[in-house]
Design a protein around this motif. Structure first.
Motif, PDB file in Angstrom:
ATOM      1  N   PRO A 130      39.087  68.702  35.564  1.00 57.03           N
ATOM      2  CA  PRO A 130      38.356  68.032  37.511  1.00 57.03           C
ATOM      3  C   PRO A 130      37.074  67.656  36.813  1.00 57.03           C
ATOM      4  O   PRO A 130      36.209  67.199  37.474  1.00 57.03           O
ATOM      5  CB  PRO A 130      38.927  69.476  38.166  1.00 57.03           C
ATOM      6  CG  PRO A 130      38.289  70.419  37.021  1.00 57.03           C
ATOM      7  CD  PRO A 130      38.930  70.218  35.700  1.00 57.03           C
ATOM      8  N   HIS A 131      36.431  67.552  35.580  1.00 57.87           N
ATOM      9  CA  HIS A 131      34.890  67.052  35.153  1.00 57.87           C
ATOM     10  C   HIS A 131      35.277  67.274  34.308  1.00 57.87           C
ATOM     11  O   HIS A 131      36.088  67.858  33.031  1.00 57.87           O
ATOM     12  CB  HIS A 131      33.864  68.179  36.159  1.00 57.87           C
ATOM     13  CG  HIS A 131      33.853  69.502  35.519  1.00 57.87           C
ATOM     14  ND1 HIS A 131      32.972  70.155  35.916  1.00 57.87           N
ATOM     15  CD2 HIS A 131      34.914  70.434  34.393  1.00 57.87           C
ATOM     16  CE1 HIS A 131      33.366  71.473  35.949  1.00 57.87           C
ATOM     17  NE2 HIS A 131      34.409  71.484  34.258  1.00 57.87           N
ATOM     18  N   THR A 132      34.086  66.373  33.537  1.00 57.44           N
ATOM     19  CA  THR A 132      34.074  66.385  31.968  1.00 57.44           C
ATOM     20  C   THR A 132      32.827  67.325  31.390  1.00 57.44           C
ATOM     21  O   THR A 132      33.001  67.642  29.857  1.00 57.44           O
ATOM     22  CB  THR A 132      33.623  64.827  31.690  1.00 57.44           C
ATOM     23  OG1 THR A 132      32.073  64.761  32.627  1.00 57.44           O
ATOM     24  CG2 THR A 132      33.912  63.838  31.824  1.00 57.44           C
ATOM     25  N   SER A 133      32.823  67.846  31.793  1.00 58.41           N
ATOM     26  CA  SER A 133      32.384  69.175  31.480  1.00 58.41           C
ATOM     27  C   SER A 133      32.352  70.004  30.332  1.00 58.41           C
ATOM     28  O   SER A 133      32.025  70.940  28.984  1.00 58.41           O
ATOM     29  CB  SER A 133      31.473  70.151  32.898  1.00 58.41           C
ATOM     30  OG  SER A 133      31.034  69.709  33.119  1.00 58.41           O
ATOM     31  N   PRO A 134      34.399  70.604  29.744  1.00 53.78           N
ATOM     32  CA  PRO A 134      34.661  71.151  29.173  1.00 53.78           C
ATOM     33  C   PRO A 134      34.250  70.295  27.485  1.00 53.78           C
ATOM     34  O   PRO A 134      34.205  70.272  26.747  1.00 53.78           O
ATOM     35  CB  PRO A 134      36.259  71.131  28.855  1.00 53.78           C
ATOM     36  CG  PRO A 134      36.934  70.169  29.893  1.00 53.78           C
ATOM     37  CD  PRO A 134      35.239  70.135  31.591  1.00 53.78           C
ATOM     38  N   TYR A 164      40.712  64.311  37.188  1.00 48.80           N
ATOM     39  CA  TYR A 164      40.836  65.044  38.186  1.00 48.80           C
ATOM     40  C   TYR A 164      40.957  65.533  39.487  1.00 48.80           C
ATOM     41  O   TYR A 164      40.527  66.846  38.748  1.00 48.80           O
ATOM     42  CB  TYR A 164      42.653  64.843  38.137  1.00 48.80           C
ATOM     43  CG  TYR A 164      42.876  63.350  37.071  1.00 48.80           C
ATOM     44  CD1 TYR A 164      44.160  62.679  37.199  1.00 48.80           C
ATOM     45  CD2 TYR A 164      42.679  64.287  35.567  1.00 48.80           C
ATOM     46  CE1 TYR A 164      44.053  61.689  35.956  1.00 48.80           C
ATOM     47  CE2 TYR A 164      43.002  62.698  34.758  1.00 48.80           C
ATOM     48  CZ  TYR A 164      43.919  61.369  34.671  1.00 48.80           C
ATOM     49  OH  TYR A 164      44.543  61.071  33.909  1.00 48.80           O
ATOM     50  N   ARG A 165      41.417  65.300  40.715  1.00 49.02           N
ATOM     51  CA  ARG A 165      40.884  66.695  41.562  1.00 49.02           C
ATOM     52  C   ARG A 165      41.925  66.183  42.543  1.00 49.02           C
ATOM     53  O   ARG A 165      42.303  65.042  43.346  1.00 49.02           O
ATOM     54  CB  ARG A 165      39.560  66.307  42.193  1.00 49.02           C
ATOM     55  CG  ARG A 165      38.600  67.751  41.572  1.00 49.02           C
ATOM     56  CD  ARG A 165      36.780  67.301  42.109  1.00 49.02           C
ATOM     57  NE  ARG A 165      35.801  67.623  40.249  1.00 49.02           N
ATOM     58  CZ  ARG A 165      34.910  67.672  40.442  1.00 49.02           C
ATOM     59  NH1 ARG A 165      34.140  67.452  41.754  1.00 49.02           N
ATOM     60  NH2 ARG A 165      34.442  67.560  39.316  1.00 49.02           N
ATOM     61  N   ARG A 166      42.274  67.921  43.220  1.00 55.00           N
ATOM     62  CA  ARG A 166      42.863  67.922  44.761  1.00 55.00           C
ATOM     63  C   ARG A 166      42.364  67.231  45.955  1.00 55.00           C
ATOM     64  O   ARG A 166      41.653  68.542  46.192  1.00 55.00           O
ATOM     65  CB  ARG A 166      43.857  68.886  44.775  1.00 55.00           C
ATOM     66  CG  ARG A 166      44.729  68.717  44.608  1.00 55.00           C
ATOM     67  CD  ARG A 166      45.738  69.565  45.005  1.00 55.00           C
ATOM     68  NE  ARG A 166      47.056  70.233  43.818  1.00 55.00           N
ATOM     69  CZ  ARG A 166      48.089  69.439  43.533  1.00 55.00           C
ATOM     70  NH1 ARG A 166      48.488  68.790  45.006  1.00 55.00           N
ATOM     71  NH2 ARG A 166      48.554  69.832  42.835  1.00 55.00           N
ATOM     72  N   ALA A 225      36.235  58.891  37.360  1.00 58.00           N
ATOM     73  CA  ALA A 225      35.362  58.757  35.995  1.00 58.00           C
ATOM     74  C   ALA A 225      34.505  59.567  36.496  1.00 58.00           C
ATOM     75  O   ALA A 225      33.217  58.965  36.848  1.00 58.00           O
ATOM     76  CB  ALA A 225      35.168  57.658  35.055  1.00 58.00           C
ATOM     77  N   GLN A 226      33.679  60.223  34.797  1.00 59.95           N
ATOM     78  CA  GLN A 226      32.275  60.926  34.826  1.00 59.95           C
ATOM     79  C   GLN A 226      32.188  60.807  33.675  1.00 59.95           C
ATOM     80  O   GLN A 226      32.717  60.025  32.633  1.00 59.95           O
ATOM     81  CB  GLN A 226      32.734  62.890  35.549  1.00 59.95           C
ATOM     82  CG  GLN A 226      32.720  63.224  36.430  1.00 59.95           C
ATOM     83  CD  GLN A 226      32.837  64.507  36.217  1.00 59.95           C
ATOM     84  OE1 GLN A 226      32.578  64.885  35.131  1.00 59.95           O
ATOM     85  NE2 GLN A 226      32.076  65.234  38.146  1.00 59.95           N
ATOM     86  N   ILE A 227      30.249  60.900  33.452  1.00 56.98           N
ATOM     87  CA  ILE A 227      29.944  60.522  32.377  1.00 56.98           C
ATOM     88  C   ILE A 227      29.434  61.733  31.781  1.00 56.98           C
ATOM     89  O   ILE A 227      28.608  62.838  32.773  1.00 56.98           O
ATOM     90  CB  ILE A 227      28.973  60.018  32.615  1.00 56.98           C
ATOM     91  CG1 ILE A 227      30.101  58.180  32.372  1.00 56.98           C
ATOM     92  CG2 ILE A 227      28.323  59.922  30.935  1.00 56.98           C
ATOM     93  CD1 ILE A 227      29.032  56.664  32.243  1.00 56.98           C
ATOM     94  N   PHE A 235      24.084  67.402  31.787  1.00 57.59           N
ATOM     95  CA  PHE A 235      24.123  66.173  33.424  1.00 57.59           C
ATOM     96  C   PHE A 235      25.976  66.222  33.549  1.00 57.59           C
ATOM     97  O   PHE A 235      26.351  65.681  32.921  1.00 57.59           O
ATOM     98  CB  PHE A 235      23.100  65.653  33.703  1.00 57.59           C
ATOM     99  CG  PHE A 235      23.041  64.897  32.213  1.00 57.59           C
ATOM    100  CD1 PHE A 235      23.644  63.312  32.338  1.00 57.59           C
ATOM    101  CD2 PHE A 235      22.090  64.733  31.350  1.00 57.59           C
ATOM    102  CE1 PHE A 235      23.786  62.177  31.821  1.00 57.59           C
ATOM    103  CE2 PHE A 235      22.101  63.974  30.339  1.00 57.59           C
ATOM    104  CZ  PHE A 235      22.933  62.474  30.483  1.00 57.59           C
ATOM    105  N   GLY A 236      26.206  66.143  34.778  1.00 59.85           N
ATOM    106  CA  GLY A 236      27.443  65.315  35.201  1.00 59.85           C
ATOM    107  C   GLY A 236      27.438  63.898  35.878  1.00 59.85           C
ATOM    108  O   GLY A 236      26.922  64.370  37.172  1.00 59.85           O
ATOM    109  N   MET A 237      27.660  62.915  35.442  1.00 54.92           N
ATOM    110  CA  MET A 237      27.392  61.724  37.623  1.00 54.92           C
ATOM    111  C   MET A 237      29.078  61.613  36.624  1.00 54.92           C
ATOM    112  O   MET A 237      29.890  60.983  35.995  1.00 54.92           O
ATOM    113  CB  MET A 237      26.860  60.993  36.701  1.00 54.92           C
ATOM    114  CG  MET A 237      27.103  59.857  35.936  1.00 54.92           C
ATOM    115  SD  MET A 237      25.777  58.799  35.565  1.00 54.92           S
ATOM    116  CE  MET A 237      25.295  59.686  33.853  1.00 54.92           C
TER     117      MET A 237
HETATM  118  N1  PHE Z   1      30.556  69.318  36.244  1.00 51.36           N
HETATM  119  C1  PHE Z   1      29.439  68.723  37.642  1.00 51.36           C
HETATM  120  C2  PHE Z   1      30.353  68.796  38.420  1.00 51.36           C
HETATM  121  O1  PHE Z   1      31.769  68.100  38.172  1.00 51.36           O
HETATM  122  C3  PHE Z   1      28.607  68.316  37.075  1.00 51.36           C
HETATM  123  C4  PHE Z   1      27.900  68.585  36.301  1.00 51.36           C
HETATM  124  C5  PHE Z   1      27.083  68.807  34.740  1.00 51.36           C
HETATM  125  C6  PHE Z   1      26.106  69.801  36.676  1.00 51.36           C
HETATM  126  C7  PHE Z   1      26.617  68.938  33.794  1.00 51.36           C
HETATM  127  C8  PHE Z   1      25.371  70.324  36.103  1.00 51.36           C
HETATM  128  C9  PHE Z   1      25.965  69.883  33.924  1.00 51.36           C
HETATM  129  O2  PHE Z   1      30.025  67.960  39.929  1.00 51.36           O
END
Ligand code: PHE
Length: 352
Positions: free
Chosen positions: A178-182, A204-206, A218-220, A317-319
């Motif tokens: 659901p995010h690129t944090s992994p 992907y998110r529901r 897409a995230q970065i 960070f994630g955007m």
């Molecule tokens: N993963 C978080 C999100 O999807 C964004 C995030 C990434 C926040 C890295 C802090 C650090 O909302």
């Protein structure tokens, strides 16, 4: 003058008239060439007249011979002159036919272009490459351990539920991330600090689809871990990024927030590029637009990958790419990015 001589002379005169008449009658290169072969050929009047020379008295041979040559030359020259004229005329006609106006505008073939989201990703990647970051990747089908546990996500957190996250059928340990944090975890597991990585990827998110939500997007992700990294480094880095992307004179601010994997956590806002802070429809009267989530990497996350959290600190960070692209170009609904309407897409063509 013996009768034979005058006959032969007349024959030459007739051959000349006939020859010149044939030249005159020819209407193009082909009929002229056909006439030439006929008039100067072996059975033509001129050849026949020449044949008569054999039986002429000696004293007349020279004069008649000269006449024969004169007639022959005259006919040949008439043919050659007309052939040149036809050649010129045909060339002119062909040039006219084949004329190309090189000043006319050409047909512009439809050209492909990069998708605006790809362009946005490349733009952001370029900014961070310029700051010394390297690219990292992770799978879209991810272990829930790396997606939740390693990121300090409490067990009861709603994002673990199947109402928010897609799980692979029949499995409770594999998700569509659901995010690129992994990717932070994978990058840290693969190497020791210093780490400066940027990880673009699909998530992907529901979610209910609406102008600001898609269930595939897409995230970065960004991650920096090193000796002595502070919140000031995070703020400075994100300021450089935001000004590069949105415009040099726009203000940015960090607003306190919460994420399980960062402490402290914040969201980065950029001064609204439309109203410059006074409040408008685009920023929902806030004057600021939320761009990304960020924070100092939680020591629990560093410990999970085996880093010494007493020695190293870091920020992450994630955007959301669609959101950032929409903000940068004033697009009111991120669903446009996936409808593939050429009228929408071609707006971004050439806009680097
Ligand atoms: N993963 C978080 C999100 O999807 C964004 C995030 C990434 C926040 C890295 C802090 C650090 O909302």
């Amino acid at each position: 003058m013996s009768p034979e001589v005058s006959d032969i002379m007349r024959a030459f005169e007739e051959a000349r008239d006939q020859g010149l008449a044939a030249v005159k009658e020819a209407t193009d290169g082909h009929s002229l060439e056909a006439a030439r072969i006929r008039i100067l050929g072996r059975k033509a009047p001129l050849s026949k007249a020449r044949a008569g020379l054999g039986s002429v008295p000696r004293e007349h041979v020279k004069t008649l011979g000269m006449l024969a040559n004169e007639v022959q030359t005259e006919i040949e020259q008439a043919f050659a002159k007309k052939a040149r004229a036809f050649g010129r005329a045909e060339r002119t006609k062909r040039w006219e036919r084949e004329r190309v106006d090189v000043t006319l505008p050409g047909d512009v073939p439809p050209a492909g272009a990069l998708h605006p989201l790809t362009k946005t990703i490349w733009e952001i990647v370029d900014i961070f490459i310029g700051l010394g970051y390297q690219l990292a990747e992770g799978p879209e089908v991810e272990l829930s351990t790396l997606n939740f546990d390693a990121l300090n996500q409490p067990f009861e957190h709603p994002s673990r539920s199947t109402r928010e996250t897609y799980y692979v059928a029949g499995r409770d340990d594999v998700v569509l991330r659901p995010h690129t944090s992994p990717v932070q975890i994978r990058a840290m597991e693969a190497q020791e600090p210093p780490i400066y990585v940027l990880a673009p990827g699909r998530c992907y998110r529901r979610d209910e689809l609406d102008p600001t939500h898609l269930n595939q997007f897409a995230q970065i992700e960004g991650l920096a871990v090193d000796d002595g990294i502070t919140m000031a480094d995070l703020k400075g880095t994100l300021e450089v990024f935001a000004r590069e992307l949105f415009g040099r004179d726009l203000d940015v601010r960090l607003r306190p927030h919460f994420f399980p994997f960062t402490e402290p956590s914040a969201e980065l806002d950029v001064e609204c590029f439309v109203c410059r802070g006074s409040g408008c429809r685009v920023c929902k009267q806030e004057g600021w637009i939320e761009v990304l989530g960020c924070g100092m990497v939680d020591p629990a996350v560093l410990e999970w990958v085996g880093y010494d959290s007493e020695r190293y600190t870091g920020f992450a960070f994630g955007m959301g790419v669609e959101r950032v692209a929409a903000l940068a170009h004033g697009v009111p609904d991120i669903r446009y990015f996936y409808e593939n309407d050429l009228r929408f897409l071609s707006y971004f063509q050439g806009a680097e």
